[in-house]
Design a protein around this motif. Structure first.
Motif, short mmCIF file in Angstrom:
data_model
loop_
_atom_site.label_atom_id
_atom_site.label_comp_id
_atom_site.label_asym_id
_atom_site.label_seq_id
_atom_site.Cartn_x
_atom_site.Cartn_y
_atom_site.Cartn_z
N ARG A 243 8.70 -30.18 14.02
CA ARG A 243 8.81 -29.26 12.90
C ARG A 243 7.84 -28.10 13.05
O ARG A 243 6.83 -28.20 13.73
N GLU A 244 8.20 -27.00 12.37
CA GLU A 244 7.35 -25.82 12.30
C GLU A 244 7.50 -25.21 10.91
O GLU A 244 8.60 -25.13 10.37
N THR A 245 6.38 -24.78 10.35
CA THR A 245 6.39 -24.09 9.07
C THR A 245 5.85 -22.68 9.27
O THR A 245 4.77 -22.51 9.86
N VAL A 246 6.60 -21.70 8.79
CA VAL A 246 6.26 -20.30 8.99
C VAL A 246 6.02 -19.66 7.64
O VAL A 246 6.87 -19.76 6.73
N THR A 247 4.89 -19.02 7.50
CA THR A 247 4.61 -18.22 6.30
C THR A 247 4.88 -16.77 6.65
O THR A 247 4.28 -16.23 7.58
N ALA A 248 5.80 -16.14 5.92
CA ALA A 248 6.25 -14.81 6.31
C ALA A 248 6.67 -14.02 5.08
O ALA A 248 6.73 -14.55 3.95
N PRO A 251 11.90 -13.60 0.97
CA PRO A 251 12.04 -13.62 -0.49
C PRO A 251 12.01 -15.01 -1.12
O PRO A 251 11.72 -15.14 -2.31
N ALA A 252 12.34 -16.07 -0.34
CA ALA A 252 12.41 -17.41 -0.92
C ALA A 252 12.26 -18.43 0.21
O ALA A 252 12.50 -18.11 1.38
N PRO A 253 11.86 -19.65 -0.13
CA PRO A 253 11.81 -20.68 0.92
C PRO A 253 13.18 -20.90 1.54
O PRO A 253 14.21 -20.87 0.86
N ARG A 254 13.19 -21.12 2.83
CA ARG A 254 14.42 -21.47 3.54
C ARG A 254 14.11 -22.61 4.50
O ARG A 254 13.03 -22.64 5.11
N VAL A 255 15.07 -23.52 4.64
CA VAL A 255 14.90 -24.69 5.52
C VAL A 255 16.06 -24.76 6.49
O VAL A 255 17.23 -24.58 6.10
N TYR A 256 15.74 -25.01 7.77
CA TYR A 256 16.73 -25.29 8.80
C TYR A 256 16.49 -26.72 9.30
O TYR A 256 15.36 -27.07 9.64
N LEU A 257 17.54 -27.52 9.34
CA LEU A 257 17.51 -28.82 10.01
C LEU A 257 18.44 -28.74 11.21
O LEU A 257 19.60 -28.31 11.06
N ALA A 258 17.97 -29.15 12.37
CA ALA A 258 18.77 -29.02 13.58
C ALA A 258 18.72 -30.30 14.39
O ALA A 258 17.70 -30.99 14.44
N HIS A 259 19.86 -30.61 15.04
CA HIS A 259 19.97 -31.77 15.92
C HIS A 259 20.68 -31.37 17.21
O HIS A 259 21.60 -30.55 17.19
N TYR A 423 10.61 -21.80 6.23
CA TYR A 423 9.99 -20.52 5.92
C TYR A 423 9.45 -20.55 4.49
O TYR A 423 10.16 -20.96 3.56
N LEU A 424 8.20 -20.13 4.34
CA LEU A 424 7.57 -20.04 3.03
C LEU A 424 7.19 -18.58 2.74
O LEU A 424 6.66 -17.90 3.62
N PRO A 425 7.46 -18.08 1.55
CA PRO A 425 7.08 -16.71 1.22
C PRO A 425 5.57 -16.54 1.16
O PRO A 425 4.86 -17.38 0.59
N GLU A 426 5.09 -15.46 1.74
CA GLU A 426 3.64 -15.20 1.74
C GLU A 426 3.08 -15.16 0.33
O GLU A 426 2.00 -15.69 0.05
#
Length: 431
Positions: A243-248, A251-259, A423-426
């Motif tokens: 996993r990776e969490t990006v603060t950028a 406009p809103a949190p977004r989540v990607y799940l990938a396999h 992704y988390l909003p700054e």
């Protein structure tokens, strides 16, 4: 519905220099689509040369021995045609659609830049197109909210050394460090007739196309020692979620799940395609019903699931959603994960039928145009060795059963082998 998923005639030949030529005649309109697939993409790029395949997508429009800079585009458009090119990890693709009376022009132009780009490539052209690629990276990846998600997902899904570890846009440091001779060698290595498939669909007979292909491409020398891309079929499972969490500035949190799933072209990936459609296509999909309309965790236009049709390694299945106001990323991630877990418990006949109907519509929509057909035939010839395999694609989707979908979900969507990108909003993190 026809029994085959491709009800037009297909004829093929191979020139002495190895160029494969595919023709599908259709006299319903006086147009032809010319499509050239080169078996070179970012998966072929060694360390230190990332981004080369994509840069050549640009350089191939900058002139060749007998065609001045920008003239290729001017000649096609001046003849009433359209043209473009794309690059992905598996291949580079050049294509034109134009009135059939200009078929010879299109083939001559493609042959000239296949065999005559290197002598015409200058330092000035190279430097100019490097700057174009830098601007493309800024505009498409760096300065767009969530724009670098693909750049981040690939290294999370595939370890260093895997041919899918890096994206086609490549490293700007690699592009800047390479000299003119290095780029010339890359073109000489991969842009060879025996590494390409030429497909023509529309108002032209096979005999006409074969004769023109021989006239314009037949004199180009094959490359006997084209290096193969690294083997990407096996990705060691770590058993630990990545996993990776990006603060950028988003406009809103977004989540990607990938396999990682299975390679494009096999029956398992056909099941993946049905599963992805069932999960995330449209308002009737399971993700939309559960997260956007039901629990109201996700913004309605943000929910999706899709497979990335890569053929030389376990292709990714990605699900994503953007949080509604006030919904934390952790809650959205839990909702996405619950849907992936529950699909392994069963799918309904209504869900399966809906997914197949959507895939059928999308398939025939692509085949409705000559350029769509040409691309499909080029893909199946390059990656599966036979353009006729295109006729199997839709019947394979329609044959997928509910049991196959649930078994595959249970096997491949396990949490211990999942990639999560958040992704988390700054402004929220700061608060």
């Amino acid at each position: 519905m026809p029994e085959t998923g491709y009800p037009w005639p297909i004829e093929t030949t191979r020139l002495d220099n190895g160029l494969r030529v595919v023709v599908s005649e259709d006299r319903s309109a006086p147009v032809v689509a010319v499509n050239l697939w080169y078996d070179v993409g970012s998966r072929h790029e060694p360390n230190g040369q990332t981004g080369f395949a994509h840069l050549f997508e640009h350089l191939m429009f900058e002139g060749s021995v007998n065609v001045a800079k920008t003239e290729h585009m001017q000649l096609v458009q001046g003849s009433g045609g359209s043209l473009n090119a794309t690059t992905n990890p598996d291949r580079t693709n050049y294509f034109e659609t134009l009135p059939s009376e200009h078929l010879a022009l299109a083939l001559w132009l493609e042959a000239d830049r296949m065999g005559g780009l290197v002598p015409a490539l200058t330092q000035e052209t190279l430097d100019n197109q490097r700057e174009v690629v830098k601007n493309e990276r800024r505009q498409r990846y760096e300065n767009v909210p969530y724009g670098d998600a693909w750049l981040r997902l690939l290294p999370l899904l595939y370890p260093p050394g895997h041919p899918y570890h890096h994206a086609t846009i490549g490293s700007m440091a690699d592009l800047n460090a390479a000299d003119l001779a290095t780029f010339q060698a890359f073109h000489t290595t991969y842009y060879a007739p025996n590494n390409a498939v030429l497909t023509v669909v529309g108002d032209a007979s096979p005999g006409e196309v074969f004769a023109l292909a021989e006239r314009y491409f037949g004199g180009l020398a094959p490359r006997p020692d084209i290096p193969a891309a690294p083997d990407g079929l096996v990705v060691p499972a770590t058993g630990v979620p990545n996993r990776e969490t990006v603060t950028a500035d988003v406009p809103a949190p977004r989540v990607y799940l990938a396999h990682r799933t299975q390679p494009f072209g096999g029956s398992a990936y056909d099941t993946v395609t049905v599963l992805a459609t069932l999960l995330g296509s449209g308002r009737g999909s399971r993700l939309y019903q559960r997260l956007a309309d039901g629990a109201r965790l996700a913004q309605p236009d943000s929910v999706s699931a899709f497979g990335v049709d890569l053929a030389y390694g376990p292709a990714p299945l990605i699900v994503t959603a953007t949080a509604r106001d006030g919904v934390p990323a952790e809650q959205l991630e839990a909702g996405l994960a619950d849907v992936l877990t529950e699909v392994a418990d069963g799918v309904t006949d209504a869900e399966l039928d809906r997914a197949k109907a959507l895939l059928t519509t999308a398939w025939w929509r692509q085949l409705a145009s000559v350029d769509g057909r040409a691309d499909i035939l080029g893909r199946h010839t390059t990656q599966l060795g036979d353009p006729g395999r295109a006729g199997d694609r839709l019947p394979a989707w329609l044959a997928v059963t509910a049991d196959q979908v649930t078994r595959l979900a249970a096997e491949l969507l396990h949490p211990d082998d999942r990639v999560t990108l958040t992704y988390l909003p700054e402004k929220e993190v700061a608060a």
